[in-house]
Scaffold this active site. Structure first.
Site, PDB file in Angstrom:
ATOM      1  N   LYS A   1       0.821  -1.422   0.096  1.00  0.00           N
ATOM      2  CA  LYS A   1       0.026  -0.004  -0.058  1.00  0.00           C
ATOM      3  C   LYS A   1       0.846   1.273  -0.153  1.00  0.00           C
ATOM      4  CE  LYS A   1      -4.128   1.924   2.074  1.00  0.00           C
ATOM      5  NZ  LYS A   1      -4.949   1.669   1.034  1.00  0.00           N
ATOM      6  N   ALA A   2       1.290   1.428  -1.100  1.00  0.00           N
ATOM      7  CA  ALA A   2       2.476   2.456  -1.246  1.00  0.00           C
ATOM      8  C   ALA A   2       1.938   3.773  -1.973  1.00  0.00           C
ATOM      9  CB  ALA A   2       3.502   1.808  -2.151  1.00  0.00           C
TER      10      ALA A   2
END
Length: 289
Positions: free
Chosen positions: A158-159
């Site tokens: 979850k960048a």
């Protein structure tokens, strides 16, 4: 709580301590601001309890690892930081945002191995992510951008950088009067919305894209297990856009979106039907159990 997000009363946890909301700042040469070396989590607290908070903490650490950052905190320490923020702000129902990033340090190029990894946790009161659309059936645009191949990005992280095309696509959708946009993947299969996973219903059975090329949402996993426990058939598979004609119902899932019915995607229309309403009701009971 209203107003700009940088001008509010309250406390934010930063690097191990609670600081005043307006003082929770970073330097302009923070590596993450220039090179997207940042990962985050979105969580909801219901009646004083964060739903699947520990799983979110573990995923934050894993996202950091995938971006070659070692978390300075354990999952248990991150859990405690989130609880401290909720308590400090007096929230029992809130959205919680944990973020970890490469800060400023001796490196200011692409390589930043010597820069410290920093972390913060904030929380705020946030209602329905899609507003009234949640009950009427959200209207989605079809994004012109595509979700990239796992050979080009770490799809399991979850960048922050992976949300760039989400912002662009959501802005384009909102300009057309839509709530969100649906992405196809690089091969043309249905992928996800800008901040939520997608499900379709046909003849009482559920179909959802296989999450091996985009983030496998914690809410997505929760809904799939809940459906299976209720005896509903769930098919995780590649879905072609032309199949959307044959689905009767559609809904989105995510921490912010919770369970949001979809009424329209491009030229495709869906009912806000009984199956979707039951999924939404069952999820609401589950998060407050």
């Amino acid at each position: 709580m209203t107003g700009a997000y940088d001008d509010r009363d309250g406390k934010i946890w930063m690097d191990g301590e609670l600081v005043d909301w307006r003082d929770a700042n970073v330097h302009i040469l923070t590596h993450a601001l220039h090179y997207a070396s940042s990962v985050f989590e979105g969580e909801r607290c219901y009646d004083g309890k964060i739903f699947k908070g520990h799983e979110h903490s573990l995923r934050l650490i894993e996202s950091a690892r995938l971006l070659d950052m070692q978390s300075p905190y354990s999952a248990e320490e991150i859990d405690a930081a989130k609880e401290a923020v909720l308590k400090a702000n007096g929230f029992t129902n809130a959205y919680v945002r944990a973020v970890m990033w490469r800060g400023s340090g001796p490196d200011m190029g692409v390589s930043a191995a010597r820069n410290p990894v920093r972390m913060a946790v904030a929380a705020w009161e946030w209602g329905s992510y899609y507003g009234d659309a949640k009950w009427q059936g959200a209207k989605l645009d079809v994004a012109k951008w595509k979700r990239p191949s796992p050979e080009t990005i770490p799809t399991a992280a979850k960048a922050a950088g992976l949300y760039m095309i989400c912002t662009m696509s959501k802005h384009a959708a909102e300009a057309k009067g839509c709530s969100d946009a649906l992405f196809m993947d690089w091969e043309g299969y249905v992928a996800e919305a800008t901040g939520a996973n997608i499900f379709f219903i046909k003849d009482g059975e559920v179909h959802t894209p296989l999450a091996d090329r985009f983030l496998n949402g914690i809410t997505r996993q929760t809904i799939i297990q809940m459906l299976k426990d209720n005896g509903t058939a769930v098919h995780e598979r590649r879905i072609r856009p032309e199949e959307l004609d044959g689905f009767q119902e559609c809904f989105l899932t995510g921490t912010a979106a919770e369970v949001t019915p979809v009424g329209q995607i491009g030229d495709w229309h869906f009912q806000v039907g009984q199956t979707t309403r039951k999924v939404a009701e069952d999820y609401e009971k589950l998060v407050r159990a």
